[in-house]
Write an enzyme that holds these catalytic residues in place. Structure first.
Site, PDB file in Angstrom:
ATOM      1  N   GLU A 181      38.530   3.226  42.180  1.00 25.55           N
ATOM      2  CA  GLU A 181      39.737   3.331  41.371  1.00 25.55           C
ATOM      3  C   GLU A 181      40.839   2.335  41.727  1.00 25.55           C
ATOM      4  O   GLU A 181      41.627   1.959  40.864  1.00 25.55           O
ATOM      5  CB  GLU A 181      40.298   4.761  41.483  1.00 25.55           C
ATOM      6  CG  GLU A 181      39.404   5.828  40.909  1.00 25.55           C
ATOM      7  CD  GLU A 181      39.295   5.746  39.391  1.00 25.55           C
ATOM      8  OE1 GLU A 181      40.275   5.304  38.751  1.00 25.55           O
ATOM      9  OE2 GLU A 181      38.238   6.112  38.850  1.00 25.55           O
ATOM     10  N   SER A 455      39.620  71.725  40.844  1.00 19.72           N
ATOM     11  CA  SER A 455      39.240  72.253  42.164  1.00 19.72           C
ATOM     12  C   SER A 455      39.400  71.263  43.301  1.00 19.72           C
ATOM     13  O   SER A 455      39.203  71.622  44.467  1.00 19.72           O
ATOM     14  CB  SER A 455      37.788  72.746  42.122  1.00 19.72           C
ATOM     15  OG  SER A 455      37.661  73.848  41.253  1.00 19.72           O
TER      16      SER A 455
END
Length: 762
Positions: A181, A455
């Site tokens: 690059e 319960s």
């Protein structure tokens, strides 16, 4: 026009040009000062935004740990480890029978970074027996796997990145990037005029853009601050900004910023930026682990992440990678053997095109709730966060699958459910499922559905009763007869048992195990509804509670998460501790932001009451309403409790093993009847879940004050140990150690002594 006039005109135009030039130079000078001031500040303080990355449970490994080898293999595969014949690199493992060779990846844990480590793991009968460091052969006391990435909280920019320091990036990657690059990166001042000229000539000849002349600094400026508009004015602006940044910052600072900003692709609606996250996104690796082939592929992606996407266009991506590998070889970045090996390798990218392959929106809901109460830096998006949680991906997957499979088998359209799994020792939440559509964000029933618990309230009631050993023991007879209560301002309340029958009298243990309603109501009234409310508050219940008699049958509404928190307090012998999901938070650079500090344990129950309650809950699974769970896992000695509400609207079950409390709720969102009890609905989810993630056997620690004792079944009176427990009228239960009343017979009566015995003794 005369010559004199013509000279005067050109002189006038010349002076005008000079003046305009001076004005332009002045404007350019002041604009340069403006750029220098603003850009330097922005680049120093606000280069980009980084997300909060959320990680799951980092599994610890230590000799003596119960861990089936197949479960370890599944965990490694989930983390993206590859099974190989010869382990040479991190992220690989080899299994030979019940032995593993594992090369753990490097990872920045919440308490600091750890390097890659190669070990041998030896198992015997599903127990990890040895951890041996390779190649030195030292035995290790412990190690841990890195945690899985389970989600992220994105920034406003919808950009994802994992910030990495320049020192962590392999030199080979930097050299290759600059080779491809910007070869003169360390020698230009931010722009490369010759490169721009070459690109301009090439583009004019081609008639369109075929070559770019931008330096890495210009690319960085464009990505950070400018649009992608292709105009001369924007290019000039870009060049000036590049010159400013190059003048004010070091080359390594600029390169580090570029490596954290460069675009590498798309994950759904989020952009993948930076080398750190790209390494995870494509390879499931840390930056330090990248090999030559990986580096060539990533450098190739910089030119066009979509065009060279290795998942969508593998041939195109491989050609680009191989071309860059050739450049690396030609410029002596790779030796010939390394070049040929990399050239022959396949594109070893993750199959999933997503950073997080399986999202956990329900669990992340709770993480966000906790984040709201943790002080975070106001500018945390500048540095990003890494949030470490307790989510166990295998537990989560097992819970999700079990809920979905059970709903499908029950063939009840629109039936919903929720699951919460938590470690009751440290309070860490291991799994949280808020509905059958677990991968879709929506109404989170685990956190938000307030449903009567039925319960499930009974262990709270009986644990309070057992804290009064002079009045209540497991053998204490309880009445099971019709009860009618006058409720002020309302009609009389007449509770009933599930089967509509009354047994007259039965021991507390049996009433608990078989989940009889009337005995629980009688005990609850004796203790007092106000005391029950106090106990629920002490066990972390925060929702509104009313001290009505109906609280004894679970009329109060709680979320599954609140139930898990309540039962974690009942299960832990050391006391109650709130649940949490977040273990620690750091910035991306490892700087600590938060570390969970466990709150002091609150002793809600006496050790004796806690033991007797959990002992009886084991009886629920062994012989009571949870019997089918006990039959499926007879050696696990699980404790548990079922819960069913009026008209079968809610089905609950909570199970406890040696480490975890597991809570399941099932019901309809519109509150209609499910036709399911706790045992015929929620228990099935638990049973399916535990088949995938086997429970840890529960061995209760009996307090020294507890012994096994004999009692009369009809009166609950303590009788001598010499009485035969073969006698059906004699019950044997654990109880607080107290002397038997002198003269007590096996019939439960006190034998009166004669005058001779009273005077002279036996």
């Amino acid at each position: 026009m005369s010559l004199l006039s013509r000279n005067s005109f050109f002189r006038h135009v010349g002076w005008l040009a000079v003046k305009l030039g001076l004005v332009a130079a002045a404007l350019l000078f002041f604009y340069w000062i403006y750029l220098d001031t603003t850009l330097t500040q922005r680049f120093s303080q606000s280069r980009y935004q980084a997300p909060a990355l959320v990680y799951g449970y980092a599994l610890p490994l230590h000799p003596g740990q119960k861990l089936p080898p197949e479960q370890l293999r599944r965990r490694l595969q989930l983390l993206g480890y590859r099974a190989v014949a010869d382990v040479r690199d991190s992220g690989q493992f080899q299994q030979t029978g019940d032995a593993f060779v594992l090369y753990r990846r490097p990872f920045d844990f919440a308490d600091g970074p750890q390097m890659a480590r190669k070990v041998a793991l030896h198992f015997n009968d599903e127990t990890l027996t040895k951890i041996i460091s390779l190649p030195d052969g030292r035995e290790l006391d412990s190690m841990r796997l890195e945690p899985p990435l389970i989600g992220r909280f994105s920034t406003h920019s919808r950009e994802d990145r994992l910030l990495v320091g320049f020192e962590l990036v392999p030199n080979l990657f930097v050299d290759t990037l600059l080779l491809v690059e910007d070869r003169n990166f360390y020698h230009h001042n931010g722009v490369a005029p010759l490169a721009i000229a070459r690109a301009l000539v090439a583009n004019i000849r081609a008639g369109h853009t075929v070559q770019g002349g931008s330096t890495l600094t210009q690319q960085l400026v464009k990505n950070l601050y400018l649009t992608r508009e292709q105009t001369l004015l924007r290019k000039a602006h870009e060049a000036m900004m590049a010159l400013v940044i190059d003048a004010r910052f070091s080359k390594n600072d600029i390169l580090e910023a570029y490596l954290n900003e460069v675009y590498f692709g798309q994950d759904r609606g989020n952009a993948i930026h930076g080398l750190g996250l790209a390494s995870v996104f494509y390879f499931g690796k840390q930056v330090q682990e990248l090999n030559a082939a990986d580096i060539a592929l990533l450098v190739g992606l910089v030119k066009g992440p979509s065009y060279y996407d290795p998942r969508r266009h593998p041939e195109r991506a491989k050609q680009r990678r191989d071309m860059i590998l050739q450049l690396m070889f030609e410029h002596d970045l790779l030796s010939k053997p390394d070049y040929l090996a990399a050239l022959r390798s396949d594109l070893e990218v993750k199959a999933s095109g997503h950073l997080v392959s399986s999202s956990q929106p329900d669990y992340l809901d709770r993480v966000q709730q906790e984040l709201a109460h943790i002080p975070l830096p106001a500018d945390w998006q500048k540095q990003g966060l890494r949030i470490f949680t307790g989510l166990d991906p295998l537990q989560q997957a097992a819970a999700e699958q079990a809920l979905q499979d059970t709903v499908r088998r029950l063939k009840k359209p629109d039936l919903q459910g929720a699951v919460v799994v938590a470690d009751y020792h440290d309070g860490s939440v291991r799994a949280l499922v808020g509905g059958t559509q677990n991968n879709a964000a929506g109404f989170n029933r685990a956190l938000l559905a307030l449903r009567p618990i039925g319960s499930l309230i009974k262990p709270v009631i009986y644990s309070l009763a057992l804290q009064q050993p002079d009045r209540y023991q497991l053998a204490t007879p309880l009445l099971d007869n019709p009860v009618i209560l006058d409720v002020q301002g309302d009609k009389a309340w007449q509770p009933n048992n599930y089967d509509g029958e009354f047994l007259g009298q039965l021991p507390l243990y049996q009433a608990f195990v078989t989940s009889r309603n009337i005995p629980a109501v009688n005990v609850g009234l004796d203790i007092g509804p106000e005391r029950i409310v106090e106990q629920l508050r002490a066990l972390g219940v925060e929702t509104p509670l009313h001290a009505y008699p109906s609280i004894s049958l679970g009329a109060s509404a709680l979320s599954p998460y609140a139930v898990a928190r309540l039962y974690a307090g009942l299960a832990n012998p050391q006391g109650f501790r709130p649940l949490h999901t977040i273990e620690a938070i750091t910035q991306h650079d490892g700087m600590s932001v938060y570390h969970h500090q466990p709150q002091p344990l609150q002793q809600v129950l006496s050790p004796e009451s806690q033991y007797l309650t959990e002992y009886t809950m084991q009886g629920v699974v062994r012989e009571g309403t949870g019997k089918r769970l006990g039959e499926a896992f007879p050696n696990a000695h699980l404790a548990g409790k079922s819960g069913t509400t009026n008209d079968l609207r809610d089905s609950w079950f909570v199970a406890i093993d040696a480490e975890q409390v597991m809570t399941v709720w099932m019901g309809y969102d519109d509150n209609r009847s499910t036709g399911l009890t706790g045992s015929s609905g929620a228990l099935k989810v638990l049973r399916q879940m535990l088949k995938q993630q086997p429970p840890q056997p529960l061995q209760l620690r009996r307090p020294e004050t507890i012994i096994d004792a004999n009692f009369r079944s009809d009166s609950g009176v303590r009788v001598p140990d010499s009485c035969s427990d073969a006698d059906p009228e004699v019950l044997r239960f654990p109880a607080i150690d107290k002397p038997v009343i002198e003269g007590m017979t096996c019939a439960g009566t006190v034998e009166e002594k004669s005058w001779w015995q009273r005077v002279f003794g036996n």
